[in-house]
Design an enzyme around this catalytic site. Structure first.
Site, PDB file in Angstrom:
ATOM      1  CB  ALA A 131       1.762   0.287   5.762  1.00 30.73           C
ATOM      2  CB  THR A 167      -0.911   0.037   1.237  1.00 29.53           C
ATOM      3  OG1 THR A 167      -0.103   0.143   2.426  1.00 29.53           O
ATOM      4  CG2 THR A 167      -1.771  -1.213   1.339  1.00 29.53           C
ATOM      5  CB  VAL A 172       8.286   0.365   7.707  1.00 28.88           C
ATOM      6  CG1 VAL A 172       8.056   1.871   7.606  1.00 28.88           C
ATOM      7  CG2 VAL A 172       7.628  -0.185   8.974  1.00 28.88           C
ATOM      8  CE  LYS A 173       5.590   1.157  -0.532  1.00 30.70           C
ATOM      9  NZ  LYS A 173       4.410   1.186  -1.433  1.00 30.70           N
ATOM     10  CB  VAL A 174      11.526   4.484   4.417  1.00 29.58           C
ATOM     11  CG1 VAL A 174      12.125   5.864   4.711  1.00 29.58           C
ATOM     12  CG2 VAL A 174      11.066   3.821   5.718  1.00 29.58           C
TER      13      VAL A 174
END
Length: 221
Positions: free
Chosen positions: A58, A27, A84-86
């Site tokens: 996310a 997402t 975790v998307k960064v």
């Protein structure tokens, strides 16, 4: 190759999971915002749609290092086994490095160049997502960028996985699949186009009509 969906549509996830194995769902803030639902309600529902297993990703919202780290802590404290998307910005690289030290798995996102992606790998990102169609839209060559990044990763950080993202056509996605990256994430609309060739339906209909003409039924017996 890992196959992920890029969506927050639970019904689409269920529909596609019934057809092929889905390794995970990604997402982003835009996808979540478009759903109109709280991310903390949406993510568990997505995991349930995958049968309670698979990768779930996310993205942080804050542009600051401190904010990104705080967002990551909030996400991982409320949703188990989350990646975790960064975004791979200067602040994002600092956050990725710190989160890696803490044992929080990250995906470097918003990658538009091979060198940029490689810096995220050096900072500690476990996964990298080049934005293939957006690279093309800026006058670049998305698949070629993926090839360059894959070469760097294969030579220097083989434990890092490239999960290609941002596609506007099946051909674009297919080119990246043939490069040999670890994974690909597709919106349901592009997945559907892989199996939407009118010639397929025409052939199936033709054979069905021939069978019905001969045996007056649409079943074997």
């Amino acid at each position: 190759m890992k196959f992920l969906l890029d969506t927050a549509d639970v019904e689409d996830i269920k529909r596609i999971c019934a057809m092929v194995p889905v390794d995970g769902v990604t997402t982003n803030p835009g996808i979540v915002a478009a759903s109109g639902k709280s991310v903390f309600d949406l993510l568990p529902a997505i995991r349930d749609a995958m049968g309670g297993k698979g990768m779930l990703l996310a993205q942080v919202i804050s542009p600051t290092v401190e904010g990104m780290i705080k967002d990551a802590h909030t996400l991982t404290s409320r949703v188990e086994n989350l990646i975790v998307k960064v975004p791979v910005t200067p602040n994002g690289l600092v956050a990725i490095k710190e989160l890696t030290k803490e044992g929080i798995p990250t995906l470097g996102t918003s990658i538009y160049g091979a060198a940029q992606g490689f810096m995220a790998a050096l900072a500690g990102a476990k996964y990298l997502s080049p934005y293939v169609s957006r690279i093309d839209a800026q006058g670049g060559n998305g698949p070629e960028t993926v090839k360059e990044l894959q070469s760097l990763i294969s030579q220097h950080k083989p434990d890092v996985e490239i999960v290609n993202a941002s596609f506007k056509s099946p051909r674009q996605a297919l080119e990246c699949m043939m490069i040999g990256s670890a994974g690909i994430t597709l919106p349901p609309s592009i997945f559907d186009l892989f199996i939407a060739d009118p010639a397929v339906l025409a052939a199936v209909t033709e054979f069905g009509n021939q069978w019905f003409k001969a045996f007056n039924r649409h079943t074997l017996d």
